[in-house]
Design an enzyme around this catalytic site. Structure first.
Site, PDB file in Angstrom:
ATOM      1  N   GLY A  36     -30.269   1.876   8.988  1.00 15.05           N
ATOM      2  CA  GLY A  36     -28.922   1.506   8.538  1.00 15.05           C
ATOM      3  C   GLY A  36     -28.257   0.600   9.575  1.00 15.05           C
ATOM      4  O   GLY A  36     -27.732  -0.468   9.243  1.00 15.05           O
ATOM      5  N   HIS A  37     -28.306   1.016  10.845  1.00 13.76           N
ATOM      6  CA  HIS A  37     -27.739   0.178  11.912  1.00 13.76           C
ATOM      7  C   HIS A  37     -28.478  -1.162  11.981  1.00 13.76           C
ATOM      8  O   HIS A  37     -27.867  -2.220  12.125  1.00 13.76           O
ATOM      9  CB  HIS A  37     -27.896   0.845  13.281  1.00 13.76           C
ATOM     10  CG  HIS A  37     -27.215   2.164  13.422  1.00 13.76           C
ATOM     11  ND1 HIS A  37     -27.900   3.353  13.480  1.00 13.76           N
ATOM     12  CD2 HIS A  37     -25.901   2.480  13.526  1.00 13.76           C
ATOM     13  CE1 HIS A  37     -27.052   4.351  13.630  1.00 13.76           C
ATOM     14  NE2 HIS A  37     -25.829   3.857  13.648  1.00 13.76           N
ATOM     15  N   GLN A  61     -13.507  10.290  19.212  1.00  9.07           N
ATOM     16  CA  GLN A  61     -13.553  10.466  17.759  1.00  9.07           C
ATOM     17  C   GLN A  61     -14.199  11.787  17.348  1.00  9.07           C
ATOM     18  O   GLN A  61     -14.402  12.042  16.174  1.00  9.07           O
ATOM     19  CB  GLN A  61     -14.220   9.275  17.078  1.00  9.07           C
ATOM     20  CG  GLN A  61     -15.712   9.114  17.310  1.00  9.07           C
ATOM     21  CD  GLN A  61     -16.226   7.829  16.685  1.00  9.07           C
ATOM     22  OE1 GLN A  61     -15.981   6.741  17.190  1.00  9.07           O
ATOM     23  NE2 GLN A  61     -16.942   7.928  15.580  1.00  9.07           N
ATOM     24  N   LYS A 149     -21.745   3.406   4.436  1.00  9.10           N
ATOM     25  CA  LYS A 149     -21.958   4.868   4.429  1.00  9.10           C
ATOM     26  C   LYS A 149     -20.685   5.569   4.896  1.00  9.10           C
ATOM     27  O   LYS A 149     -20.284   6.587   4.349  1.00  9.10           O
ATOM     28  CB  LYS A 149     -23.144   5.217   5.344  1.00  9.10           C
ATOM     29  CG  LYS A 149     -23.942   6.394   4.889  1.00  9.10           C
ATOM     30  CD  LYS A 149     -23.393   7.703   5.366  1.00  9.10           C
ATOM     31  CE  LYS A 149     -23.893   8.024   6.735  1.00  9.10           C
ATOM     32  NZ  LYS A 149     -23.013   9.010   7.382  1.00  9.10           N
ATOM     33  N   GLN A 153     -14.076   4.893   6.954  1.00  8.92           N
ATOM     34  CA  GLN A 153     -13.977   4.207   8.251  1.00  8.92           C
ATOM     35  C   GLN A 153     -13.876   2.695   8.046  1.00  8.92           C
ATOM     36  O   GLN A 153     -13.079   2.009   8.701  1.00  8.92           O
ATOM     37  CB  GLN A 153     -15.199   4.545   9.110  1.00  8.92           C
ATOM     38  CG  GLN A 153     -15.319   3.676  10.353  1.00  8.92           C
ATOM     39  CD  GLN A 153     -16.451   4.094  11.245  1.00  8.92           C
ATOM     40  OE1 GLN A 153     -16.323   5.054  11.991  1.00  8.92           O
ATOM     41  NE2 GLN A 153     -17.579   3.384  11.206  1.00  8.92           N
ATOM     42  N   SER A 185     -28.498   8.634   8.471  1.00  6.84           N
ATOM     43  CA  SER A 185     -27.425   9.029   9.367  1.00  6.84           C
ATOM     44  C   SER A 185     -28.066   9.561  10.639  1.00  6.84           C
ATOM     45  O   SER A 185     -29.101  10.239  10.587  1.00  6.84           O
ATOM     46  CB  SER A 185     -26.597  10.150   8.712  1.00  6.84           C
ATOM     47  OG  SER A 185     -25.820  10.813   9.687  1.00  6.84           O
ATOM     48  N   ARG A 187     -27.035  11.920  12.226  1.00  6.93           N
ATOM     49  CA  ARG A 187     -26.928  13.386  12.158  1.00  6.93           C
ATOM     50  C   ARG A 187     -28.045  14.020  11.324  1.00  6.93           C
ATOM     51  O   ARG A 187     -28.215  15.236  11.372  1.00  6.93           O
ATOM     52  CB  ARG A 187     -25.557  13.796  11.609  1.00  6.93           C
ATOM     53  CG  ARG A 187     -24.427  13.514  12.587  1.00  6.93           C
ATOM     54  CD  ARG A 187     -23.117  14.162  12.165  1.00  6.93           C
ATOM     55  NE  ARG A 187     -22.150  14.135  13.247  1.00  6.93           N
ATOM     56  CZ  ARG A 187     -21.226  13.177  13.416  1.00  6.93           C
ATOM     57  NH1 ARG A 187     -21.133  12.185  12.558  1.00  6.93           N
ATOM     58  NH2 ARG A 187     -20.392  13.234  14.442  1.00  6.93           N
TER      59      ARG A 187
HETATM   60  O1  PAF Z   1     -19.650   4.241  12.910  1.00  4.45           O
HETATM   61  C1  PAF Z   1     -19.795   4.444  14.140  1.00  4.45           C
HETATM   62  O2  PAF Z   1     -20.922   4.513  14.645  1.00  4.45           O
HETATM   63  C2  PAF Z   1     -18.565   4.647  15.010  1.00  4.45           C
HETATM   64  O3  PAF Z   1     -17.567   5.317  14.333  1.00  4.45           O
HETATM   65  C3  PAF Z   1     -18.046   3.336  15.615  1.00  4.45           C
HETATM   66  C4  PAF Z   1     -17.569   2.369  14.532  1.00  4.45           C
HETATM   67  C5  PAF Z   1     -19.140   2.676  16.434  1.00  4.45           C
HETATM   68  C6  PAF Z   1     -16.856   3.634  16.537  1.00  4.45           C
HETATM   69  O4  PAF Z   1     -17.228   4.494  17.566  1.00  4.45           O
END
Ligand code: PAF
Length: 287
Positions: A36-37, A61, A149, A153, A185, A187
């Protein structure tokens, strides 16, 4: 690929690229990179002359009792993936390099951040908004990529970029899924084999509702709730149908573009894994 940890050096790096006429693309991450990244990184690579990715597990966060300590970290593996994907700069600061110990400034996005994930994760979006604002200020990109996903955000970041006139184009990348439908994810690494199978009920419920979607938001929310409440090993956090742009929760007949969003906890022990997912519900027109 260069690797820097000092914000001042990264700022200078970006300034030099922009002065040379290069467009700078940015992909912020918390590491533990998956496809995904990397799909976001590839999109940035295709669209921009120079690409920066950050790896920073943002403590602000995570709420008390959340998984900040346990969050998967492997900077060497992340760096190898990013180098292979062809980025130019990896920014991997320590928390104290980004935020002075006596810092008092935070960014709060307001209404949009107060439902869905908001009540379940108090302070989460302020933590995201504050760090994303800082990362954007340091890197100074022309365009920045975020995954669908984390749909809320994405909306929060669009709002903050517009409200604070940050002058960066926010780009969205589609959710990347495992072959069986589970949204990728970081996680997912927490899941046992059984939990991994149970977690599939989340994407399956969303796909079923999207497939049958006829514009009735009440039916869609109730059906999602019914499927997820009855799924073994899952505890439902929320299931909603929202306007795709404003994320306002919808009821009755919906003619515009909507999203079905849900969050569940997987695992019945004291430290369940919280997973979120969402799907597009296409415009169905009036009547
Ligand atoms: O989606 C994420 O991985 C985080 O919330 C982000 C946008 C890098 C901010 O820490």
């Amino acid at each position: 690929m260069e690797c820097l940890t000092e914000p001042a050096e990264v700022r200078r790096w970006g300034q030099l690229r922009r002065c040379a006429g290069s467009t700078v693309g940015f992909v912020p991450t918390m590491g533990a990179l998956h496809d995904g990244h990397l799909s976001l990184v590839r999109a940035a690579r295709d669209a921009c002359d120079a690409v920066v990715a950050s790896v920073f597990v943002n403590p602000w966060q995570f709420g008390p009792g959340e998984d900040y300590q346990a969050y998967p970290r492997d900077l060497d593996a992340d760096a190898a993936h990013l180098a292979e994907a062809g980025i130019d700069l990896l920014f991997a600061p320590a928390p104290e390099q980004l935020t002075p110990a006596d810092a008092t400034t935070t960014v709060s996005v307001g209404g949009l951040a107060q439902h869905l994930e908001g009540p379940s994760r108090p302070g989460h979006f302020a933590g995201v908004a504050t760090i994303v604002t800082k990362l954007l200020a340091v890197v100074g990109p022309d365009r920045a990529w975020f995954g669908e996903k984390d749909f809320q955000q994405l909306a929060v970041i669009r709002r903050l970029v517009a409200d604070l006139a940050l002058g960066v184009a926010v780009e969205a990348g589609p959710t990347v899924r495992e072959a069986d439908g589970l949204a990728m994810s970081s996680r997912n690494a927490y899941l046992t084999g059984l939990q991994r199978r149970q977690a599939l009920a989340l994407s399956a419920a969303l796909f079923a509702v999207a497939e049958a979607w006829d514009g009735d938001a009440d039916w869609a929310r109730d059906e999602l709730t019914r499927r997820l409440t009855g799924a073994p090993g899952l505890a439902l956090d929320y299931a909603e149908v929202c306007d795709e742009r404003t994320l306002e929760c919808l009821t009755g007949h919906v003619s515009g573009r909507a999203r079905a969003l849900a969050a569940v906890r997987v695992g019945e022990d004291h430290a369940p894994t919280r997973l979120i997912d969402n799907v597009a519900l296409p415009a169905r027109g009036d009547g």
